[in-house]
Scaffold this motif. Structure first.
Motif, mmCIF file in Angstrom:
data_model
loop_
_atom_site.group_PDB
_atom_site.id
_atom_site.type_symbol
_atom_site.label_atom_id
_atom_site.label_comp_id
_atom_site.label_asym_id
_atom_site.label_seq_id
_atom_site.Cartn_x
_atom_site.Cartn_y
_atom_site.Cartn_z
ATOM 1 N N GLY A 340 -7.721 -22.558 36.329
ATOM 2 C CA GLY A 340 -6.580 -23.453 36.158
ATOM 3 C C GLY A 340 -6.505 -24.089 34.790
ATOM 4 O O GLY A 340 -5.936 -25.172 34.639
ATOM 5 N N SER A 342 -5.982 -22.309 31.058
ATOM 6 C CA SER A 342 -4.892 -21.742 30.249
ATOM 7 C C SER A 342 -4.747 -20.261 30.569
ATOM 8 O O SER A 342 -5.735 -19.522 30.564
ATOM 9 C CB SER A 342 -5.209 -21.906 28.755
ATOM 10 N N ASP A 361 -0.669 -21.121 38.374
ATOM 11 C CA ASP A 361 -0.951 -22.529 38.653
ATOM 12 C C ASP A 361 -2.077 -22.982 37.731
ATOM 13 O O ASP A 361 -3.252 -22.839 38.054
ATOM 14 C CB ASP A 361 -1.364 -22.648 40.124
ATOM 15 N N ALA A 363 -3.154 -25.602 33.969
ATOM 16 C CA ALA A 363 -2.784 -26.701 33.077
ATOM 17 C C ALA A 363 -1.810 -26.238 32.007
ATOM 18 O O ALA A 363 -0.889 -26.964 31.642
ATOM 19 C CB ALA A 363 -4.036 -27.299 32.418
ATOM 20 N N THR A 374 -4.014 -24.461 23.575
ATOM 21 C CA THR A 374 -4.151 -25.569 24.528
ATOM 22 C C THR A 374 -5.161 -26.562 23.975
ATOM 23 O O THR A 374 -6.374 -26.420 24.149
ATOM 24 C CB THR A 374 -4.602 -25.064 25.908
ATOM 25 N N THR A 389 -8.652 -30.112 33.899
ATOM 26 C CA THR A 389 -8.250 -28.983 34.730
ATOM 27 C C THR A 389 -7.949 -29.444 36.151
ATOM 28 O O THR A 389 -7.800 -28.631 37.045
ATOM 29 C CB THR A 389 -9.358 -27.916 34.784
ATOM 30 N N LYS A 391 -5.437 -31.572 38.900
ATOM 31 C CA LYS A 391 -3.984 -31.715 39.000
ATOM 32 C C LYS A 391 -3.547 -33.170 39.055
ATOM 33 O O LYS A 391 -2.401 -33.477 38.747
ATOM 34 C CB LYS A 391 -3.474 -30.984 40.239
ATOM 35 N N ARG A 395 -3.176 -33.445 33.499
ATOM 36 C CA ARG A 395 -3.541 -32.030 33.494
ATOM 37 C C ARG A 395 -3.305 -31.543 32.077
ATOM 38 O O ARG A 395 -2.230 -31.781 31.519
ATOM 39 C CB ARG A 395 -2.621 -31.298 34.475
ATOM 40 N N GLN B 115 6.444 -29.791 29.052
ATOM 41 C CA GLN B 115 5.592 -30.212 30.166
ATOM 42 C C GLN B 115 6.481 -30.280 31.408
ATOM 43 O O GLN B 115 7.408 -31.083 31.467
ATOM 44 C CB GLN B 115 4.957 -31.575 29.874
ATOM 45 N N THR B 406 1.762 -31.376 36.654
ATOM 46 C CA THR B 406 2.567 -30.750 35.600
ATOM 47 C C THR B 406 1.825 -29.540 35.030
ATOM 48 O O THR B 406 0.607 -29.417 35.181
ATOM 49 C CB THR B 406 2.855 -31.717 34.431
ATOM 50 N N THR B 407 2.592 -28.661 34.418
ATOM 51 C CA THR B 407 2.027 -27.548 33.652
ATOM 52 C C THR B 407 2.676 -27.585 32.265
ATOM 53 O O THR B 407 3.885 -27.801 32.153
ATOM 54 C CB THR B 407 2.357 -26.204 34.336
#
Lengths: 417, 417
Positions: A340, A342, A361, A363, A374, A389, A391, A395, B115, B406-407
């Motif tokens: 989770g 990159s 799904d 970051a 990232t 990492t 949620k 994140r 984001q 968020t991603t």
């Protein structure tokens, strides 16, 4: 809120930090910035004290048979001290998140609602060797109005003690309260106390390897922000441009292998015609390839891959490579093995980009760009205390706003329900 | 990510939820809203099934000697079912947070940074008696794109089973995946499994009393959002308008005593001339006063207060009252005894308001307004799953945006470092 029985190692420091946090939360940006400048100047002026303490740490570590790589991480010199001092000055230039109004409205009944950023309070940081984290973490916490409880490694304890002495003396000279930055004993038990200090510590951020993270998750009764592993993937779609694919994959793997945002597994669509050339380019760059049967068929020097390879964050010039039937198969692989952090896609098909972005799904999702982006600095956040990492709360890169909470301020004129 | 050894009670349901979450995160708002409408309709159409199951629960609870108040919380009727169905329809009208761009920019190197809000994934809810939470929690989770793992109380298990059967059948008819809403066994051990299901469960939200919260904090290895106690204070400053003070204090204490945002302690500046009248008004309204010596001197029927009173969330028509020397003393009292929920000031002095607002560390600070306004509905958020008293992730009412993460989506054109 202030029960320190059961905290013999950190209780007194935590109480001082708690008291400092009440003052820090109300300080204007000017006062905090002046303190950061004073701290930066003091580090440079008193570099000799810090370097003497550091020399003792390095000597003791060398006598213990510590590896050259770890010794290098531990060692400070005048240039590195100037670097951490500059990092503090750089924080002055960043906007202070405290007091920002995140949202606001006037309700139908006339009540005025504002959600305002406030400091978290007391932030605990648990980290390993590198002494520059001591200064970075203290600076980030103070700029965001938090008191810092620092728990560094035993091997750097003389250095950290000298650094914190310089920082706290300068901070107090500039008007910050006692307790704003506290260095905790480097005993193993002090981590346990920190993780149990409910009501005294608002969050603990571990910065370190998997075993530290596991311990924190197992023991913590205070909230934690995990800065975790990066088992990062690059997926090369059938629609990918060959030159873009080669550039992104090579950069993601080889630019700096020891960091969490470098790539560890390459997934290639089975219709990609340039797989042999891509593998050759990687091998030529010195990358050891671990591949499935299709990858072995496309290049000479491929070590057969096992599940162990899909699971491993190599942090070295090794790369796992797998040929997948289609984009959903790539998503399945990432769901199964990813951490989770990159995940990148190289593709020219807008449909493939949309499916990948929606289906991953993590970051960060990178489209035709290296996973190495990232990073708080690259994102323009100016500074980061790690990459989350998890949620909840934050994140991705943890910058100054991520070191805050919020308060709803509701203003009425005698309003009742 | 999918190791279910050690999860005999919840493993299969958690895997179904995990698979459902992958689908739910990509569903458009229209599909989710259509499912919410279908679920609402099904609840009304199949109310008889639910009421039959509920009657069995109520009968069993009554035979066990359950109190009338708890029986009332457990009992459903056609009106209450219509109410929860309406709550689902109300969710349709609320904006879907998934896909919102929280921030975005184009970096100096041309990389596009966005984001974006994404669902948390699998959300576990642990709650007590009230069966309406089953429907509310399922609806909030689905609207925000999350799969819901519901663990209700044993006494409501027949009712919850019937409700979830109706909800899941309707949801699947409307195109949601199997596993979107799962009811877990009501065994005590199922909570323990939920709290340890790392990699399968993204967050657990406990809704219940102090003992549940304590257990969750002690055992959880998955992230938790605490919806905690409210030991809320009203501070009446020397500058307060008498009528405003009386209205706010009476409302905060007596409007609804059983809820977390009602007031439990009144702090009065020693220079407030109308303390006797304020105390009389409270006593006349049926409030039992527990006070310090100064309060006892100002009114006849005051029970002497101890530290126990300052610490207690009465949830009854009791109120602790203390006279303080000044505003800083009020802040000290709140820092010492408050739970960080809602703290109110009644004052006409702008300086006092500013000092109180800056000095209180709580989810909500209310200025000349009743503590009872700390509520997702009152704040205009439309729906809430609880009120968070923790500082990480979400503080205050937990609405739909607070059920998301968020991603970072980073789009380049072959960008490398």
């Amino acid at each position: 809120m202030s029960d320190v029985s059961g905290l013999p190692l950190i209780g007194a420091a935590a109480l001082r930090a708690r008291a400092a946090a009440r003052v820090l939360r109300t300080l204007p940006t000017d006062t905090k910035d002046a303190a950061l400048r004073t701290m930066a100047d003091a580090l440079v002026e008193r570099a000799d004290e810090v370097l003497a303490a550091n020399a003792a740490d390095v000597e003791a570590a060398a006598a213990d048979g510590t590896s050259a790589a770890i010794l290098d991480r531990l060692r400070l010199d005048a240039g590195r001290i100037a670097g951490v001092a500059d990092a503090l000055r750089h924080l002055v230039a960043l906007p202070d998140p405290v007091g920002d109004v995140v949202r606001g409205s006037t309700l139908a009944n006339g009540l005025q609602l504002r959600q305002v950023r406030v400091p978290l309070g007391v932030v605990g940081i648990v980290y390993e060797a590198r002494p520059n984290v001591t200064v970075d973490a203290a600076g980030l916490c103070l700029k965001s109005g938090n008191a810092a409880l620092l728990r560094g490694s035993a091997s750097a304890h003389r250095t950290n003690t000298a650094l914190v002495a310089v920082l706290t003396e300068a901070a107090q000279k500039a008007g910050l309260p006692e307790g704003s930055v506290e260095l905790l004993p480097a005993d193993r038990a002090s981590v346990g106390e920190l993780l149990n200090a409910r009501g005294l510590v608002d969050v603990v951020i571990p910065r370190g390897g998997a075993s530290l993270i596991q311990r924190v998750v197992r023991e913590a009764r205070v909230p934690v922000i995990e800065t975790g592993e990066g088992n990062c993937h690059v997926y090369v779609d059938a629609s990918a441009d060959p030159a873009t694919a080669e550039a992104v994959v090579l950069n993601a793997k080889t630019h700096r292998v020891s960091v969490c945002n470098s790539a560890e597994t390459l997934l290639v669509h089975r219709d990609v015609p340039f797989l042999p050339r891509l593998l050759s380019a990687l091998a030529d760059a010195g990358v050891t390839l671990h591949g499935d049967a299709a990858v072995q068929a496309a290049h000479d020097a491929v070590v057969p891959a096992t599940d162990e390879d899909w699971a491993t964050e190599y942090l070295s010039m090794d790369l796992a490579v797998r040929v997948v039937d289609d984009l959903p198969a790539a998503l399945d692989h990432i769901e199964r093995w990813g951490t989770g952090h990159s995940e990148a896609i190289v593709a020219d098909s807008a449909r493939a980009v949309a499916d990948f972005t929606a289906g991953v799904d993590a970051a960060a999702v990178l489209v035709n760009a290296s996973t190495r982006f990232t990073d708080g600095g690259e994102f323009g956040f100016g500074a980061e205390i790690g990459i989350s990492t998890q949620k909840l709360h934050a994140r991705g890169p943890l910058g100054l706003p991520e070191l805050t909470s919020t308060t709803y301020v509701v203003t009425g004129r005698g309003h009742t329900r």
